[in-house]
Design an enzyme around this catalytic site. Structure first.
Site, short mmCIF file in Angstrom:
data_model
loop_
_atom_site.label_atom_id
_atom_site.label_comp_id
_atom_site.label_asym_id
_atom_site.label_seq_id
_atom_site.Cartn_x
_atom_site.Cartn_y
_atom_site.Cartn_z
N CYS A 127 0.83 -1.21 0.00
CA CYS A 127 0.00 0.00 0.00
C CYS A 127 0.86 1.26 0.00
O CYS A 127 1.96 1.28 0.55
CB CYS A 127 -0.87 0.03 1.23
SG CYS A 127 -1.80 -1.46 1.49
N GLU A 129 18.14 -17.13 -8.22
CA GLU A 129 17.71 -15.78 -8.57
C GLU A 129 17.13 -15.73 -9.99
O GLU A 129 16.12 -15.07 -10.23
CB GLU A 129 18.91 -14.81 -8.42
CG GLU A 129 18.65 -13.38 -8.83
CD GLU A 129 17.52 -12.68 -8.09
OE1 GLU A 129 16.98 -13.25 -7.13
OE2 GLU A 129 17.14 -11.58 -8.51
N LYS A 182 13.33 -14.50 -10.91
CA LYS A 182 13.04 -13.41 -11.86
C LYS A 182 12.02 -13.86 -12.89
O LYS A 182 11.07 -13.16 -13.18
CB LYS A 182 14.32 -12.98 -12.61
CG LYS A 182 15.30 -12.10 -11.89
CD LYS A 182 14.86 -10.73 -11.54
CE LYS A 182 14.13 -10.69 -10.23
NZ LYS A 182 14.86 -10.54 -9.04
C1 AGP Z 1 12.65 -9.39 -6.03
O1 AGP Z 1 12.60 -9.42 -7.41
C2 AGP Z 1 11.43 -9.50 -5.33
N1 AGP Z 1 10.50 -8.54 -5.77
C3 AGP Z 1 11.45 -9.77 -3.83
O2 AGP Z 1 11.88 -11.08 -3.70
C4 AGP Z 1 12.30 -8.88 -2.89
O3 AGP Z 1 13.65 -9.06 -3.13
C5 AGP Z 1 11.93 -9.22 -1.44
O4 AGP Z 1 10.59 -8.92 -1.23
C6 AGP Z 1 12.79 -8.52 -0.42
O5 AGP Z 1 12.68 -7.14 -0.52
P1 AGP Z 1 13.70 -6.17 0.20
O6 AGP Z 1 15.03 -6.38 -0.43
O7 AGP Z 1 13.15 -4.80 -0.02
O8 AGP Z 1 13.72 -6.57 1.65
#
Ligand code: AGP
Length: 605
Positions: free
Chosen positions: A2, A478, A482
């Site tokens: 949000c 990773e 993706k």
């Molecule tokens: C990455 O592509 C994702 N959107 C997600 O896994 C992200 O890395 C995860 O939510 C952690 O976020 P942060 O690095 O802001 O803690």
């Protein structure tokens, strides 16, 4: 997740709020809404779906110099018009937007309903508006202060009231909120990008802080009303960095920004061929370290997996890497010399913040690696290393990952140097390679068209596998994340040697298998796994180092990487996987920067 944007000023606040919300779209949302005060009445517009749908309902003549807006990522109740924020009290005079979760909402709702309050939505948030109504006599500020102690859980709130059109009230606990200080105009927002370009002066609210905003002032107190001295924080992010700059998507732009991002991460941290983190004051901790716990989520967790290998190899410290949401269920047998590293792009991920707080409660030192200056993680940890990647807008993390890896390598080298655990000449070599890594990444980016053509071939597939051994497996994790998050194609990463213990049953004719082959000593073993999948009809795309291309010639496609020290290859081998995921998503027509169901900053547990 949000987003909140509010504005109070001397001109029309509606465009400001809409623009702020649009800058927060990247966080992920499924409905949007706005509340204004006009002619002593609160007017609310809210719509399920994209912000544009909300804008279509707003008349161009609509004018108000006070407005609060919200983008909602559904937690309690379906994403629909009714559950969208703002929510009001029974009289419709009080309107509020909320980020976070009110854990005791069911009990509060029951009590308020028994007192005659009528609820319109299924949300936890609506209890707050009725609770404020309950305590409202003649001051919205006083009513909110009375209501707050009854709320359990997390909240960032912005509230307005019809009878008091000269103020926005805000309060924060365990959910980020900032106050932007403008010229005869002030803002409340959940995240810095919302106010970028309007002001670079902000107050970063701490937990249990309360703000009263008028067009000319922003007064910060604690919940009880005691004044709080706040320092103005100057945002140095360039507003242009948060624009697409000619690229079709933020994700592609951010992939191409990686050479520059890595230069910024390295800047000032290497002196005379040596890494210098002495300013952290962690040297004794690094020297004596018993074990390191690296805790993070998603992509940041994957950076931690690479970090574990690098630290164990170079600094010879045992490392455990854990996903933050699971960490709390373990019984960690902390020993006095252990410490924790948390990694988070946003610095606001609820699971990571909780793990961090738990460690701190036990007296464990915590070092944070984050991209966002002043974020919760940065403030709660004992020390922080900023990745300096600049704003990352696409939900799919790319440059943040690469800069997190860079910091992990710098740390590993620094600790190795302090602990004399690795040949100093070889360490110097690694630092030298890091220094020129931007050029290596640029070489891989030149493969853009080639990778696009590979993606075009496989764009119709429903399932893919990513394989690797050692560091290559870390990058496979990773690469698969993706692909699944933006193209919605099923993607599984496996340690290449593990495949035959079960998942090999899923390999059938035409299934693409992406194999990372960058670890010189592991080529033969990985190639025997390649033969296993090829024998079952898989098509194999190898991402391999140039010097290994002959050894990998049985693969159907090759994407070549420059030669380099095997320990550093994740910094380049991930790039083709990012591009592959990007083009697969583009060819399948998904919303690349804002994939379904996902949020950039995951502020709920
Ligand atoms: C990455 O592509 C994702 N959107 C997600 O896994 C992200 O890395 C995860 O939510 C952690 O976020 P942060 O690095 O802001 O803690």
């Amino acid at each position: 997740m949000c987003g909140i944007m509010g504005c109070i000023g001397s001109v029309n606040s509606i465009p400001q709020v809409i623009e702020g919300l649009s800058k927060l779209e990247y966080r992920g949302y499924d409905s949007a809404g706005i509340a204004i005060i006009k002619d002593d009445s609160v007017i609310i517009n809210k719509k399920e779906g994209r912000l544009q749908k909300l804008c279509d309902t707003l008349s161009e003549e609509l004018y108000a110099n006070i407005a609060i807006g919200h983008t909602r990522w559904a937690t309690h109740g379906l994403p629909n018009d009714c559950n969208a924020h703002p929510h009001t009290d029974c009289s419709g005079k009080i309107a509020l937007v909320h980020n976070g979760i009110i854990e005791n909402h069911a009990a509060l709702r029951k009590g308020l309903q028994a007192e005659g309050h009528i609820f319109l939505s299924e949300t936890d948030t609506e209890v707050i508006s009725h609770l404020v109504e309950k305590y409202y006599t003649d001051s919205i500020e006083a009513a909110v202060r009375k209501a707050l102690p009854f709320l359990e859980g997390s909240f960032a709130l912005a509230i307005l009231c019809a009878g008091e059109p000269d103020k926005i009230i805000a309060a924060k606990k365990d959910s980020p909120l900032i106050v932007g200080l403008g010229e005869r105009e002030n803002y409340i927002a959940s995240d810095i990008p919302a106010i970028l370009g309007r002001t670079n002066k902000v107050y970063i609210l701490e937990d249990n802080e309360f703000a009263v905003l008028s067009k000319d002032s922003a007064v910060i107190t604690d919940f009880g009303g005691k004044p709080v001295e706040k320092e103005i924080f100057n945002v140095t992010w360039d507003p242009v960095a948060a624009e697409k700059g000619g690229f079709d998507h933020f994700m592609l732009k951010e992939i191409f920004e990686q050479p520059e991002a890595i230069r910024k991460t390295l800047s000032g941290r290497i002196n005379n061929g040596k890494v210098d983190f002495s300013e952290l004051g962690f040297d004794e901790i690094f020297k004596k370290a018993g074990k390191i716990y690296i805790v993070a989520c998603g992509t940041a967790y994957h950076a931690g997996v690479v970090g574990r290998v690098a630290i164990e190899k170079l600094a010879e410290i045992p490392v455990e890497t854990d996903v933050a949401s699971e960490f709390r269920y373990r019984k960690i047998l902390w020993r006095p010399d252990d410490f924790m590293i948390v990694i988070s792009q946003s610095g606001e991920t609820a699971d990571t913040v909780s793990a961090l707080k738990e460690a701190k409660q036990r007296g464990i030192k915590v070092l944070a690696i984050t991209n966002v200056v002043g974020s919760t993680v940065a403030r709660e940890a004992d020390k922080v290393i900023y990745t300096n990647a600049g704003p990352e807008i696409a939900v799919a993390s790319t440059k943040a990952y690469l800069t997190q890896l860079t910091v992990m390598y710098l740390l590993a080298v620094y600790m190795a140097d302090l602990r004399r655990s690795y040949d100093p000449l070889k360490l110097k070599g690694i630092v030298g390679d890091l220094f020129y890594m931007d050029a290596s990444i640029e070489m891989v980016l030149k493969e853009n068209e080639h990778i696009k053509s590979v993606a075009r071939k496989y764009k119709e597939v429903e399932s893919t596998f990513f394989l690797g051994r050692g560091l290559d497996f870390a990058v496979a994790l990773e690469g698969a994340l993706k692909l699944k998050e933006i193209s919605y194609i099923h993607a599984e990463a496996y340690a290449a040697g593990e495949l035959k213990h079960g998942p090999l049953a899923l390999i059938t004719k035409g299934v693409p298998v992406l194999v990372l082959i960058t670890q010189d000593k592991l080529v033969d073993k990985t190639m025997s796994n390649v033969k296993e999948v090829k024998a079952r009809g898989a098509v194999v795309v190898a991402v391999c180092k140039e010097n290994l291309k002959d050894a990998c010639n049985e693969c159907d496609e090759q994407v070549l990487l420059p030669r380099m020290n095997p320990v550093l290859t994740p910094l380049v081998s991930v790039v083709p996987l990012q591009l592959f995921a990007y083009y697969m998503a583009v060819f399948r027509g998904t919303d690349v920067d804002k994939p379904r169901n996902l949020a950039k900053s995951v502020t709920v547990e």
